[in-house]
Design a protein around this motif. Structure first.
Motif, short mmCIF file in Angstrom:
data_model
loop_
_atom_site.label_atom_id
_atom_site.label_comp_id
_atom_site.label_asym_id
_atom_site.label_seq_id
_atom_site.Cartn_x
_atom_site.Cartn_y
_atom_site.Cartn_z
N ARG A 129 -13.84 49.47 29.11
CA ARG A 129 -12.71 48.55 29.10
C ARG A 129 -12.76 47.67 30.35
O ARG A 129 -13.16 48.11 31.41
N SER A 130 -12.31 46.44 30.20
CA SER A 130 -12.30 45.52 31.35
C SER A 130 -11.16 45.91 32.29
O SER A 130 -10.03 46.13 31.86
N GLN A 131 -11.48 45.99 33.56
CA GLN A 131 -10.48 46.34 34.57
C GLN A 131 -9.95 45.05 35.19
O GLN A 131 -10.67 44.36 35.90
N THR A 132 -8.71 44.73 34.90
CA THR A 132 -8.14 43.48 35.43
C THR A 132 -7.17 43.72 36.57
O THR A 132 -6.69 42.78 37.18
N TRP A 133 -6.88 44.97 36.85
CA TRP A 133 -5.86 45.30 37.85
C TRP A 133 -6.50 45.85 39.11
O TRP A 133 -7.50 46.57 39.06
N SER A 134 -5.94 45.52 40.26
CA SER A 134 -6.34 46.14 41.52
C SER A 134 -5.08 46.54 42.27
O SER A 134 -4.02 45.92 42.11
N LEU A 135 -5.20 47.57 43.09
CA LEU A 135 -4.03 48.11 43.77
C LEU A 135 -3.43 47.09 44.73
O LEU A 135 -2.21 46.97 44.84
N GLU A 136 -4.26 46.33 45.41
CA GLU A 136 -3.77 45.39 46.41
C GLU A 136 -3.19 44.13 45.79
O GLU A 136 -2.14 43.64 46.20
N ASN A 137 -3.86 43.59 44.75
CA ASN A 137 -3.47 42.30 44.19
C ASN A 137 -2.72 42.39 42.88
O ASN A 137 -2.18 41.39 42.40
N GLY A 138 -2.72 43.58 42.26
CA GLY A 138 -2.02 43.74 40.99
C GLY A 138 -2.76 43.06 39.85
O GLY A 138 -3.99 42.91 39.87
N TYR A 139 -2.00 42.64 38.84
CA TYR A 139 -2.59 41.93 37.70
C TYR A 139 -2.69 40.44 38.01
O TYR A 139 -1.75 39.86 38.57
N PRO A 140 -3.80 39.79 37.65
CA PRO A 140 -3.89 38.33 37.81
C PRO A 140 -2.84 37.64 36.94
O PRO A 140 -2.37 38.20 35.94
N PRO A 141 -2.45 36.42 37.30
CA PRO A 141 -1.38 35.73 36.55
C PRO A 141 -1.67 35.52 35.07
O PRO A 141 -0.76 35.51 34.26
N ASN A 142 -2.95 35.35 34.71
CA ASN A 142 -3.29 35.05 33.32
C ASN A 142 -3.65 36.31 32.52
O ASN A 142 -4.27 36.22 31.45
N THR A 143 -3.31 37.49 33.02
CA THR A 143 -3.66 38.73 32.33
C THR A 143 -2.83 38.87 31.05
O THR A 143 -1.60 38.71 31.08
N PRO A 144 -3.47 39.18 29.92
CA PRO A 144 -2.71 39.38 28.68
C PRO A 144 -1.84 40.63 28.76
O PRO A 144 -2.02 41.49 29.61
N LEU A 145 -0.90 40.73 27.82
CA LEU A 145 0.03 41.85 27.82
C LEU A 145 -0.69 43.18 27.58
O LEU A 145 -0.41 44.18 28.21
N THR B 47 4.73 47.46 49.77
CA THR B 47 3.80 46.37 50.09
C THR B 47 3.85 46.10 51.59
O THR B 47 4.75 46.56 52.29
N THR B 48 2.90 45.33 52.06
CA THR B 48 2.80 45.03 53.49
C THR B 48 2.54 43.54 53.68
O THR B 48 1.70 42.96 52.98
N SER C 283 0.96 50.62 48.00
CA SER C 283 0.93 51.91 47.32
C SER C 283 1.97 51.94 46.21
O SER C 283 3.01 51.27 46.29
N ILE C 284 1.66 52.72 45.18
CA ILE C 284 2.58 52.89 44.05
C ILE C 284 2.71 54.38 43.77
O ILE C 284 1.71 55.09 43.66
N GLU C 285 3.93 54.84 43.69
CA GLU C 285 4.21 56.21 43.30
C GLU C 285 5.22 56.19 42.16
O GLU C 285 5.94 55.20 41.97
N TYR C 286 5.27 57.30 41.43
CA TYR C 286 6.16 57.39 40.27
C TYR C 286 7.01 58.65 40.39
O TYR C 286 6.47 59.76 40.40
#
Length: 582
Positions: free
Chosen positions: A253-269, A343-344, A458-461
């Protein structure tokens, strides 16, 4: 009484005084030294009379009495000392606590972050119908029956004991083993995905097979199943890992997400890792787990049966031995998820990581992980510490090809290493022990290099759980559905996981004092106590450079004029001087 104005004392070091001093020097006057001191004094009076610093002009004015001058000198000195002390406090606060954590101005929708990765582990590590751990435990620990076991049976029992309670591992068992053999043995006796999962729904859409959502993953708990975790090629530095077995399946699967930058603006749902599109049960994950009563083992993990579940960052390798919530059998568990994101600001990048208490991705390299998180760093640190302490590592720890895999005989050492790593910084007397125990000394060196600070992003749940009885037989009876004889001993558990709210508030690290804030604070104190400003600095520089140069230049010109006057009054001396020159 004539008032001495500031304009009248504009600092003229009088040219007549210069002429007199120079003439005295030319005549060899013994008071030449006093004259030079007088010149310096006049220069300082010139500065104090024209300086914009508060109080200095009263010290230099000739009309002031000595008492007045001493008073203003004392007040000026007190102001300088107090101001310096307060500026020091501001500097210490800026230097030692440069970071402030606050809430973001705007809330963040849940669709901007990935849905939590969900990892599920079965408490029964070996199905009784495949391998009766309880039976072999008694055979192994009975001296009269131990000899009747084959090597394969002994090895299989020792391998399974690695994922059972620590006290069940035989201390006389193998200390090391081949990692691929241990993993294969565990896979043979563990329940597979079709045996554990009966049905799954993602965003209220049923899936034909739960293997479309869940994939196998190796952890310290043995074989588990995970949803929404990044693929092995994105999570691990595979070039540094051992190649005997895989911890996680490779994903195409294509990885479009990164921890630092998140999803790019044009990422599909619909992307990967999956992201939530809303809140509530209809926008979450639902799965039905099952187990057969005959397969349950009450010795390996004790009397509590069911499933361990962990919600974690998709970029982290789960450690269910440390934190989890439980899904008991014959129960429905509802999990409302509240994200916690930190975030920082970019303004903190120039600061030292220790000062800001976090690492940016480019600042910390992990040998086995591509993505830096505190959990990944701690896992890698535990691997290195355990290897330094025991000479081997647990099969569930990511490790290099040069490291051996521990077996049942090393479980005690593994457990001790985990405890030592937690307390290594607060233990006393370890310096003395280091000389007697080279293994501990090396392990302490490894631990000192860990410094696993949180990631700057960082992201926690957080999970809020509630549960109720799940009586599947009552449903069948209500619909008049027959129950097969082989299904009567089945036990079910249903889990529903969803975001509690559509938005959440993000926390943010930012500068407590930026460079501009620090300069403004210092400038405010200097202005309050002494009337000091940037122009005051220019004024000091001016009096130490340009003003001094001009004064010396005027002195030189005065010398030349005096020589010309003497020559004009005494022509004979001028001729003699010319003869000496030419």
């Amino acid at each position: 009484m004539k008032r001495h104005s500031r304009s009248e004392s504009m600092g003229n070091v009088p040219e007549n005084d210069i002429d007199k001093i120079e003439q005295s020097a030319a005549k060899g006057n013994p008071k030449i030294k006093r004259g030079k001191i007088s010149l310096i004094k006049q220069y300082l009076v010139d500065y104090s009379a024209n300086s914009n610093l508060h109080g200095l002009k009263y010290i230099g004015e000739k009309e002031r009495t000595s008492v007045e001058k001493i008073f203003w000198l004392f007040m000026f000195t007190c102001c300088v000392v107090l101001c310096a002390g307060l500026i020091r406090k501001v500097w210490l606060k800026w230097n030692e606590s440069p970071v402030i954590v606050s809430f973001a101005e705007n809330s963040t929708p849940v669709w901007q972050i990935p849905y939590p990765a969900v990892t599920v582990c079965f408490e029964t590590k070996a199905q009784q119908t495949k391998f009766n751990f309880t039976k072999y435990y008694h055979l192994y620990n009975n001296a009269s029956t131990l000899g009747n076991l084959t090597d394969e049976e002994r090895n299989l029992f020792e391998d399974v004991s690695l994922v059972c309670d620590d006290h069940l591992a035989p201390t006389g068992g193998r200390k090391f083993s081949l990692g691929n053999d241990t993993v294969e043995n565990l896979k043979q006796v563990s329940p597979n995905v079709t045996e554990v999962f009966l049905g799954c729904k993602w965003k209220d859409i049923p899936k034909d097979s739960c293997s479309d959502l869940f994939s196998p993953i190796l952890t310290e708990e043995g074989l588990c199943y995970t949803f929404n975790t990044m693929g092995a090629e994105e999570l691990f530095r595979t070039e540094n890992l051992n190649t005997d077995y895989d911890y996680l399946e490779y994903s195409n699967r294509s990885q479009t997400w990164s921890l630092e930058n998140g999803y790019p603006p044009n990422t599909p749902l619909e992307t990967y890792p999956h992201r939530g599109t809303g809140y509530g049960a209809k926008a979450g994950l639902v799965f039905l787990l099952r187990a057969k009563q005959v397969d349950l083992d009450y010795l390996c993990r004790g009397p509590v049966q069911g499933f361990k579940i962990l919600l974690h960052n998709p970029a982290e390798l789960p450690r269910l031995s440390q934190q989890y919530f439980r899904s008991p059998l014959s129960q429905e568990v509802v999990v409302a998820v509240k994200p916690k994101m930190m975030t920082t600001s970019e303004g903190l990048k120039p600061y030292n990581p220790i000062g800001r208490q976090c690492y940016f991705p480019s600042e910390r390299y992990l040998k086995y992980f591509k993505v830096y998180t505190q959990a990944n760093c701690e896992m890698e640190c535990l691997t290195k510490f355990t290897y330094a302490r025991c000479g081997c590592v647990h099969f569930g720890m990511p490790h290099g090809p040069e490291m051996q895999v521990c077996n049942a005989g090393s479980v005690g050492c593994i457990k001790q290493a985990q405890m030592e790593l937690v307390t290594v910084e607060i233990q006393s007397g370890l310096e003395k022990e280091t000389n007697d125990n080279d293994t501990l000394g090396e392990a302490r060196r490894v631990a000192s290099e860990c410094k696993c600070l949180p990631a700057c992003t960082s992201i926690e749940y957080e999970a809020e759980t509630s549960q109720a009885d799940y009586d599947w037989k009552a449903i069948f009876k209500a619909f008049n559905l027959p129950i097969d004889e082989e299904d009567k001993d089945l036990l079910y558990a249903r889990v529903m996981i969803f975001f509690k709210e559509a938005q959440f508030i993000t926390s943010r690290r930012s500068e407590l004092y930026g460079q501009t804030d620090f300069l403004a604070n210092c400038g405010g104190l200097l202005g309050l106590f002494m009337g000091f400003s940037i122009l005051s600095v220019a004024e000091i520089i001016y009096f130490l450079t340009l003003r001094l140069f001009c004064l010396l230049w005027k002195r030189q010109q005065s010398k030349k004029r005096n020589v010309l006057k003497q020559n004009a009054l005494n022509p004979t001396n001028g001729k003699l001087k010319d003869l000496h020159i030419y």
